[in-house]
Design an enzyme around this catalytic site. Structure first.
Site, short mmCIF file in Angstrom:
data_model
loop_
_atom_site.label_atom_id
_atom_site.label_comp_id
_atom_site.label_asym_id
_atom_site.label_seq_id
_atom_site.Cartn_x
_atom_site.Cartn_y
_atom_site.Cartn_z
N LYS A 130 0.80 -1.23 0.00
CA LYS A 130 0.00 0.00 0.00
C LYS A 130 0.84 1.28 0.00
O LYS A 130 0.30 2.37 -0.19
CB LYS A 130 -0.99 0.03 1.16
N VAL A 157 -6.00 -2.54 0.93
CA VAL A 157 -6.84 -2.27 2.10
C VAL A 157 -7.84 -3.42 2.23
O VAL A 157 -8.55 -3.74 1.29
CB VAL A 157 -7.60 -0.93 1.97
N GLY A 211 1.16 -14.41 15.44
CA GLY A 211 1.82 -14.13 14.16
C GLY A 211 1.31 -12.93 13.39
O GLY A 211 1.76 -12.69 12.28
N GLU A 214 4.05 -7.60 14.39
CA GLU A 214 5.49 -7.65 14.08
C GLU A 214 6.28 -7.70 15.38
O GLU A 214 5.76 -7.35 16.45
CB GLU A 214 5.90 -6.37 13.34
N LYS A 229 -3.48 3.22 5.43
CA LYS A 229 -4.72 2.75 4.80
C LYS A 229 -5.69 3.92 4.60
O LYS A 229 -6.37 4.01 3.57
CB LYS A 229 -5.36 1.66 5.66
N1 LIG Z 1 0.34 -10.35 4.83
C1 LIG Z 1 -0.80 -9.69 4.72
O1 LIG Z 1 -1.79 -10.06 5.32
C2 LIG Z 1 -0.91 -8.50 3.80
C3 LIG Z 1 -2.18 -7.96 3.53
C4 LIG Z 1 -2.30 -6.90 2.64
C5 LIG Z 1 -1.16 -6.35 2.06
N2 LIG Z 1 0.06 -6.89 2.37
C6 LIG Z 1 1.26 -6.26 1.77
O2 LIG Z 1 1.86 -7.19 0.87
C7 LIG Z 1 3.28 -7.04 0.90
C8 LIG Z 1 3.90 -8.39 1.22
O3 LIG Z 1 3.42 -8.84 2.46
P1 LIG Z 1 3.95 -10.19 3.12
O4 LIG Z 1 3.04 -10.52 4.22
O5 LIG Z 1 4.23 -11.20 2.06
O6 LIG Z 1 5.33 -9.67 3.73
P2 LIG Z 1 6.64 -10.53 4.01
O7 LIG Z 1 6.30 -11.94 4.31
O8 LIG Z 1 7.44 -9.75 4.99
O9 LIG Z 1 7.39 -10.50 2.60
C9 LIG Z 1 7.95 -9.37 2.03
C10 LIG Z 1 9.06 -9.85 1.12
O10 LIG Z 1 9.57 -8.74 0.39
C11 LIG Z 1 10.99 -8.94 0.26
N3 LIG Z 1 11.62 -7.66 -0.05
C12 LIG Z 1 11.80 -6.58 0.73
N4 LIG Z 1 12.37 -5.59 0.04
C13 LIG Z 1 12.58 -6.06 -1.21
C14 LIG Z 1 13.14 -5.52 -2.38
N5 LIG Z 1 13.63 -4.28 -2.42
N6 LIG Z 1 13.16 -6.30 -3.50
C15 LIG Z 1 12.67 -7.55 -3.49
N7 LIG Z 1 12.12 -8.13 -2.41
C16 LIG Z 1 12.08 -7.38 -1.28
C17 LIG Z 1 11.40 -9.48 1.61
O11 LIG Z 1 12.65 -10.11 1.49
P3 LIG Z 1 13.39 -10.88 2.69
O12 LIG Z 1 12.95 -12.29 2.53
O13 LIG Z 1 14.83 -10.68 2.45
O14 LIG Z 1 12.90 -10.23 3.96
C18 LIG Z 1 10.25 -10.45 1.89
O15 LIG Z 1 10.49 -11.75 1.37
C19 LIG Z 1 3.60 -5.96 1.94
O16 LIG Z 1 3.78 -4.73 1.31
C20 LIG Z 1 2.35 -5.95 2.80
O17 LIG Z 1 2.13 -4.70 3.42
C21 LIG Z 1 0.21 -7.96 3.20
#
Ligand SMILES: NC(=O)c1ccc[n+]([C@@H]2O[C@H](COP(=O)([O-])OP(=O)(O)OC[C@H]3O[C@@H](n4cnc5c(N)ncnc54)[C@H](OP(=O)(O)O)[C@@H]3O)[C@@H](O)[C@H]2O)c1
Length: 345
Positions: A130, A157, A211, A214, A229
């Site tokens: 976002k 969102v 989980g 953070e 958001k």
């Molecule tokens: N999880 C949810 O419920 C949820 C809901 C809505 C939106 N989102 C959004 O979706 C995105 C991903 O969420 P997630 O839960 O999958 O987070 P996550 O598990 O922390 O994964 C994020 C990934 O991005 C990688 N990363 C960080 N910077 C990078 C870069 N410059 N280039 C390439 N890769 C990079 C990280 O690498 P490393 O492995 O090295 O850390 C990590 O593997 C976030 O922006 C989050 O806000 C998540």
């Protein structure tokens, strides 16, 4: 788009991206049968996990297995590349960028640069991150329009729960006048735990154990996630150019068990409310803990659930609820954007 092919460059390979890949593996044949489009992931740009480019299509089952067993991609595989994320986007032969890297709430970068690089290459963009919507929505939207590219962001969102699509496709002709909602799971859970008599510290510990908080939960507790958001909703639904630092923001760190007891005496609960509205012709955003009457539907939004109420000129107020989402609902938002994109081609 030649040969009815969707070749995805995935940025980030965390929880959401991995679940999205599982969905692509499961649904690939169904998409082909119903739309004629062949969906492949042809590039993945990771951070600590490494990066892969394979124009023929990455073996997603292997990539998932490698990351599960070793925490990174197979460094000896032929399609593994030693490039940073921008280089992967520049060098891949993909036509769609899916941006799922870590959120930077304070400036939206580097996700904004990833998206701008993709537009320059003529790629459509789907983002679950976002940051770009909260920081640079209008500029990115205009950039995509000028180039005739799709720019989709439903997951940003309330995960895959339709919010932006809801307003865009099912409330035609309605102007959004204001909105209010509960949009942050961690704070909602912590306040609920405190209502059951648990201390603030124990509630945070429990949220981490489950989980969804953070290690450093301050981004949620101090209202930053909710502010991002709120900015994203204002920018898309009310066509503003606001960012998270401009949202009037108050978190829940100062709320005590005494405050919770006081709310109970008034037949209320304390909830962290996100609001967007017009004041003196200027769009405003606010995140703050408030008393909500037990009779109000907002007081029943439990644990990790969310609610958004949108007030419009022609349809009055409509409310959308997401009930206790899991990571599949995040991935679904990306998947639904992918189908929206295919429909538009
Ligand atoms: N999880 C949810 O419920 C949820 C809901 C809505 C939106 N989102 C959004 O979706 C995105 C991903 O969420 P997630 O839960 O999958 O987070 P996550 O598990 O922390 O994964 C994020 C990934 O991005 C990688 N990363 C960080 N910077 C990078 C870069 N410059 N280039 C390439 N890769 C990079 C990280 O690498 P490393 O492995 O090295 O850390 C990590 O593997 C976030 O922006 C989050 O806000 C998540």
């Amino acid at each position: 788009m030649k040969d009815k092919a969707i070749n995805i460059c995935l940025v980030g390979f965390g929880n959401a991206a991995q679940e999205f890949c599982r969905m692509v593996i499961t649904k690939n044949l169904e998409i082909k049968a119903s739309t004629g489009y062949d969906v492949k992931v042809t590039a993945i740009a990771g951070r600590s996990k490494g990066s892969i480019i394979n124009p023929k299509g990455i073996n997603l089952a292997k990539a998932l297995m490698d990351v599960e067993s070793n925490g990174k991609f197979d460094a000896n595989a032929e399609d593994t590349v030693n490039m940073d994320t921008i280089q992967v986007i520049e060098n891949c032969s993909s036509n769609v960028l899916v941006e799922l890297s870590t959120l930077s709430i304070y400036d939206g970068e580097p996700a904004i640069s990833h998206i701008e690089t993709a537009f320059e290459k003529g790629m459509h963009v789907i983002t679950g991150n976002k940051g770009p919507i909260a920081w640079k929505y209008q500029k990115l939207r205009d950039n995509s329009k000028q180039r005739g590219l799709q720019f989709l962001y439903e997951t940003t969102v309330m995960d895959g729960t339709p919010i932006f699509n809801f307003v865009k496709y099912t409330l035609p002709g309605c102007k959004v006048l204001s909105f209010k909602g509960i949009l942050n799971s961690t704070t909602n859970f912590v306040l609920e735990e405190m209502e059951s008599g648990n201390s603030y510290e124990d509630a945070i510990k429990e949220a981490k154990r489950r989980g969804f908080a953070e290690e450093d939960p301050s981004m949620d507790i101090d209202g930053w996630d909710a502010a991002a958001k709120t900015a994203a909703l204002l920018n898309v639904l009310m066509d503003t150019n606001i960012n998270p630092t401009e949202i009037d923001r108050q978190g829940i760190a100062h709320i005590t068990l005494k405050d919770i007891e006081k709310a109970k005496e008034k037949q209320c609960k304390i909830k962290l409310l996100c609001e967007g509205y017009i004041e003196d012709n200027i769009a405003k955003g606010k995140v703050h803990p408030v008393y909500i009457s037990n009779k109000d539907i907002l007081s029943n939004i439990d644990a990790t659930s969310s609610i958004l109420g949108i007030t419009t000129d022609l349809m009055g107020e409509v409310q959308v609820i997401e009930k206790n989402p899991e990571i599949q609902q995040t991935a679904y938002g990306i998947y639904s954007d992918l189908l929206t994109l295919i429909r538009s081609l």
